[in-house]
Each structure stands twice: as structure tokens, then as C-alpha cells.
Design a protein around this motif. Structure first.
Motif, PDB file in Angstrom:
ATOM      1  N   UNK A   1       0.829  -1.219   0.000  1.00 16.20           N
ATOM      2  CA  UNK A   1       0.000   0.000   0.000  1.00 16.20           C
ATOM      3  C   UNK A   1       0.856   1.260   0.000  1.00 16.20           C
ATOM      4  N   UNK A   2       2.151   1.102  -0.253  1.00 19.21           N
ATOM      5  CA  UNK A   2       3.160   2.166  -0.363  1.00 19.21           C
ATOM      6  C   UNK A   2       3.491   2.851   0.949  1.00 19.21           C
ATOM      7  N   UNK A   3       3.125   2.243   2.067  1.00 13.65           N
ATOM      8  CA  UNK A   3       3.601   2.761   3.347  1.00 13.65           C
ATOM      9  C   UNK A   3       5.089   2.472   3.465  1.00 13.65           C
ATOM     10  N   UNK A   4       5.829   3.442   3.979  1.00 13.30           N
ATOM     11  CA  UNK A   4       7.282   3.288   4.054  1.00 13.30           C
ATOM     12  C   UNK A   4       7.776   3.355   5.494  1.00 13.30           C
ATOM     13  N   UNK A   5       8.917   2.705   5.716  1.00 14.32           N
ATOM     14  CA  UNK A   5       9.592   2.789   7.006  1.00 14.32           C
ATOM     15  C   UNK A   5      11.091   2.830   6.757  1.00 14.32           C
ATOM     16  N   UNK A   6      11.783   3.567   7.597  1.00 16.82           N
ATOM     17  CA  UNK A   6      13.221   3.703   7.483  1.00 16.82           C
ATOM     18  C   UNK A   6      13.876   3.357   8.817  1.00 16.82           C
ATOM     19  N   UNK A   7      15.086   2.883   8.718  1.00 16.15           N
ATOM     20  CA  UNK A   7      15.759   2.379   9.905  1.00 16.15           C
ATOM     21  C   UNK A   7      17.161   2.950  10.000  1.00 16.15           C
ATOM     22  N   UNK A   8      17.561   3.187  11.240  1.00 16.50           N
ATOM     23  CA  UNK A   8      18.917   3.647  11.502  1.00 16.50           C
ATOM     24  C   UNK A   8      19.256   4.934  10.799  1.00 16.50           C
ATOM     25  N   UNK A   9      20.445   4.987  10.231  1.00 15.18           N
ATOM     26  CA  UNK A   9      20.947   6.214   9.623  1.00 15.18           C
ATOM     27  C   UNK A   9      20.276   6.549   8.288  1.00 15.18           C
ATOM     28  N   UNK A  10      19.416   5.678   7.805  1.00 17.49           N
ATOM     29  CA  UNK A  10      18.704   5.944   6.559  1.00 17.49           C
ATOM     30  C   UNK A  10      17.635   7.022   6.727  1.00 17.49           C
ATOM     31  N   UNK A  11      17.170   7.193   7.929  1.00 16.43           N
ATOM     32  CA  UNK A  11      16.098   8.168   8.173  1.00 16.43           C
ATOM     33  C   UNK A  11      16.557   9.573   7.779  1.00 16.43           C
ATOM     34  N   UNK A  12      15.728  10.209   6.956  1.00 13.72           N
ATOM     35  CA  UNK A  12      16.025  11.578   6.547  1.00 13.72           C
ATOM     36  C   UNK A  12      16.976  11.708   5.378  1.00 13.72           C
ATOM     37  N   UNK A  13      17.609  10.612   4.976  1.00 14.56           N
ATOM     38  CA  UNK A  13      18.556  10.686   3.861  1.00 14.56           C
ATOM     39  C   UNK A  13      18.156   9.802   2.693  1.00 14.56           C
TER      40      UNK A  13
END
Length: 121
Positions: A54-66
Motif C-alpha cells: 500500500x506504499x507505506x514506508x519505514x526507514x531504519x537507523x541512519x537511513x532516516x532523513x537521507x
């Protein structure tokens, strides 16, 4: 035959950007959750980002914001846009698919072969 083929890796200078692609085939891509993992030398494989059906996204660790994960169901492709790269992002990046089998509703998982990303001046 399920295939996940990554591309777009390479050598980039610190502060630069890369976009990874993963072309999927052999299964119903649109209903599968897709993820990117990475494994640096001497370290365990770690989850970087996920995008659901459903195109919900999640980011982990240093990936957040970049980093930004996205998918194009018309092309059966998942992307990882990586910005502000630093040497700690150097790793082999792997595409991962989670499929649900019906009618059992059992999950099965698939991996790509990986693409090398090296961040260095």
C-alpha cells in the motif's frame, strides 16, 4: 522463477547521491512488501527501508532523513534514493521481497544478489 536484480551501485564521493533499482519478476510484485538491506564488511546484514503493497514506508537507523524508498508497480521495480552519502554507507545493498502464498497465507522471502555501494573520496 522469482528474480530480483539490483542495479545502480558504484563509487560515489562523500556527500553524493545514488539511486538503486531492483527489478522483480516471477511473482505478483504489486502485492508484495519490498525492502532494502545492506551489509558492510565484517557486519551483520541490516534493514534499511521497507515499502508495503500500500506504499507505506519505514526507514531504519541512519537511513532516516537521507534515503527514500519507492516502488513502481507498472515496472515491477523498487528504488532506493540515497542522498548525503558518507563512508559508513559503504556496503552491499540487497533487495528483498516478502510474498504471501494463498490460501495458506504463509510468507516466503526472496533476495537479490546485491549491488556494491562504495562511498569514498
Amino acid at each position: 522463477q522469482v528474480q530480483l536484480v539490483e542495479s545502480g551501485g558504484g563509487l560515489v564521493q562523500p556527500g553524493g547521491s545514488l539511486r538503486l533499482s531492483c527489478a522483480a519478476s516471477g511473482f505478483t510484485f504489486s502485492s508484495s512488501a519490498m525492502s532494502w538491506y545492506r551489509q558492510a564488511p565484517g557486519k551483520e546484514r541490516e534493514l534499511v527501508a521497507t515499502v508495503t503493497s500500500t506504499t507505506a514506508t519505514n526507514y531504519f537507523g541512519s537511513a532516516k532523513g537521507r534515503f527514500t524508498i519507492s516502488r513502481d508497480n507498472a515496472k515491477n521495480t523498487v528504488y532506493l534514493q540515497m542522498n548525503s552519502l558518507n563512508p559508513e554507507d559503504t556496503a552491499v545493498y540487497y533487495c528483498h521481497a516478502r510474498r504471501m502464498l494463498l490460501p495458506s497465507r504463509q510468507f516466503i522471502y526472496h533476495w537479490g544478489q546485491g549491488t556494491q555501494v562504495t562511498v569514498s573520496s
